[in-house]
Enzyme design. Sequence first.
Site, PDB file in Angstrom:
ATOM      1  N   TYR A   1       0.843  -1.203   0.000  1.00 14.52           N
ATOM      2  CA  TYR A   1       0.000   0.000   0.000  1.00 14.52           C
ATOM      3  C   TYR A   1       0.874   1.248   0.000  1.00 14.52           C
ATOM      4  O   TYR A   1       1.613   1.494   0.951  1.00 14.52           O
ATOM      5  CB  TYR A   1      -0.937   0.022   1.205  1.00 14.52           C
ATOM      6  CG  TYR A   1      -2.005  -1.059   1.219  1.00 14.52           C
ATOM      7  CD1 TYR A   1      -2.275  -1.834   0.097  1.00 14.52           C
ATOM      8  CD2 TYR A   1      -2.749  -1.301   2.371  1.00 14.52           C
ATOM      9  CE1 TYR A   1      -3.249  -2.818   0.119  1.00 14.52           C
ATOM     10  CE2 TYR A   1      -3.737  -2.283   2.396  1.00 14.52           C
ATOM     11  CZ  TYR A   1      -3.971  -3.046   1.269  1.00 14.52           C
ATOM     12  OH  TYR A   1      -4.951  -4.025   1.298  1.00 14.52           O
TER      13      TYR A   1
ATOM     14  N   SER B   1     -13.505  -4.365  -0.011  1.00 17.36           N
ATOM     15  CA  SER B   1     -14.429  -3.749  -0.973  1.00 17.36           C
ATOM     16  C   SER B   1     -15.874  -4.077  -0.640  1.00 17.36           C
ATOM     17  O   SER B   1     -16.653  -4.500  -1.500  1.00 17.36           O
ATOM     18  CB  SER B   1     -14.113  -4.186  -2.405  1.00 17.36           C
ATOM     19  OG  SER B   1     -14.772  -3.353  -3.338  1.00 17.36           O
TER      20      SER B   1
ATOM     21  N   LEU C   1     -18.355  -2.219  -0.139  1.00 17.28           N
ATOM     22  CA  LEU C   1     -19.324  -1.346  -0.806  1.00 17.28           C
ATOM     23  C   LEU C   1     -19.142  -1.368  -2.322  1.00 17.28           C
ATOM     24  O   LEU C   1     -19.642  -0.489  -3.027  1.00 17.28           O
ATOM     25  CB  LEU C   1     -19.202   0.084  -0.272  1.00 17.28           C
ATOM     26  CG  LEU C   1     -19.576   0.255   1.202  1.00 17.28           C
ATOM     27  CD1 LEU C   1     -19.338   1.687   1.659  1.00 17.28           C
ATOM     28  CD2 LEU C   1     -21.041  -0.137   1.438  1.00 17.28           C
TER      29      LEU C   1
ATOM     30  N   GLY D   1     -16.606  -0.712  -4.206  1.00 20.76           N
ATOM     31  CA  GLY D   1     -15.938   0.451  -4.768  1.00 20.76           C
ATOM     32  C   GLY D   1     -16.835   1.680  -4.822  1.00 20.76           C
ATOM     33  O   GLY D   1     -16.624   2.572  -5.657  1.00 20.76           O
ATOM     34  N   GLY D   2     -17.828   1.740  -3.937  1.00 30.39           N
ATOM     35  CA  GLY D   2     -18.721   2.898  -3.883  1.00 30.39           C
ATOM     36  C   GLY D   2     -20.057   2.683  -4.563  1.00 30.39           C
ATOM     37  O   GLY D   2     -20.997   3.464  -4.351  1.00 30.39           O
TER      38      GLY D   2
ATOM     39  N   GLY E   1     -25.036   4.200  -3.371  1.00 33.37           N
ATOM     40  CA  GLY E   1     -26.097   4.906  -4.086  1.00 33.37           C
ATOM     41  C   GLY E   1     -25.643   6.188  -4.747  1.00 33.37           C
ATOM     42  O   GLY E   1     -26.478   6.965  -5.217  1.00 33.37           O
ATOM     43  N   LYS E   2     -24.332   6.398  -4.823  1.00 39.42           N
ATOM     44  CA  LYS E   2     -23.824   7.666  -5.384  1.00 39.42           C
ATOM     45  C   LYS E   2     -23.868   7.707  -6.909  1.00 39.42           C
ATOM     46  O   LYS E   2     -23.743   8.771  -7.496  1.00 39.42           O
ATOM     47  CB  LYS E   2     -22.394   7.903  -4.920  1.00 39.42           C
ATOM     48  CG  LYS E   2     -21.371   6.931  -5.460  1.00 39.42           C
ATOM     49  CD  LYS E   2     -19.943   7.321  -5.067  1.00 39.42           C
ATOM     50  CE  LYS E   2     -19.725   7.205  -3.582  1.00 39.42           C
ATOM     51  NZ  LYS E   2     -18.306   7.449  -3.194  1.00 39.42           N
TER      52      LYS E   2
END
Length: 343
Positions: A53, A207, A209, A211-212, A216-217
């Site tokens: 990382y 992960s 979510l 990756g977003g 709901g975005k």
Amino acid sequence: MRYRTLGNSGAVVSTYALGTMTFGAEADSSTSHALLDTFVAAGGTLVDTADVYSAGVSEQIIGTWLAVHPVEREQIVLATKGRFPMGSGPNDLGTSRRHLIRALDDSLRRLGTEHIDLYQLHAWDPVTPLDETLRFLDDAIRAGKIGYWGVSNFTGWQLTKAVHRAQALGFTPPVTLQPQYSLLVREIESEIVPAALDAGLGLLPWSPLGGGWLTGKYQRDVDPTGATRLGEDPQRGMEAWLPRNELDRTWTIVDTVSAVAAEIGATSGQVSLAWLEAQPGVTAVVLGARTVAQLSENLAAASVALSPMQLERLSEVSAPAVSDYPYGAAALAQRDRRLPGGR
């Protein structure tokens, strides 16, 4: 915050872990330290990183925070990983004794500690004999450099082989598996989750979510923009915009998550995390965040309670396609058996 044992070990960790892949990349040192402050204040204890990382910077940032938080350090269960390239040489990657000796010592140095609670193989290495890797890990435990070991991104057969080979050699077996797992990515439930449950390993999903996507975005057929992962890089790896946007399944899941969230007064992200935390074998869900606001919102999932009916709705709408092997959907019946008889 709730707590569970770290897989089949006796160590206890929070059911939400702080993933630190953003440290040194999407979050600078100051923001990263604020994320650690927020996580610990919420009762979080499991901090997960990796040598790769930000090419070691994530571990360095954590190390500087630990150095000035000795009291908090006593409660932190520290996890890192090794396997991926940390240089350009032929021995700068893999799970050979040659590479892992250096990788582990470098991680200890960057983290400013003499002991790592959970050391994970970041991926399978098809080159190194498994016995060599297992002996190194057992030696590292006996030397007091690590407490437990786990794996990440292993397939079912790889995980099972590692578990049983360690047992056959009299070595300490693994305690955790860190896989990609979310409402959008459930394929591991076919073979990998059963293998982990059979071996008593705890799951540390990354992960969670998608990756977003599960926040709901994003909106269907509307190109993502702004300071989001897909807004900055629409073709970002397995989270890429076009492939998922074209799947009806993606938007059916997103819409159902949104509907459940509205029912209970939570966010879509919190509902998605609460569903994942409730799945069999899950020890801790790994949260990644760029900002304190993001992390705080996600940590609030710890107080979200989904009803059995809501959990079932989410599970049904996100059910992965069943492979035709060996008998298609009929094969699912073979995973269980009614007692006492047949017909």
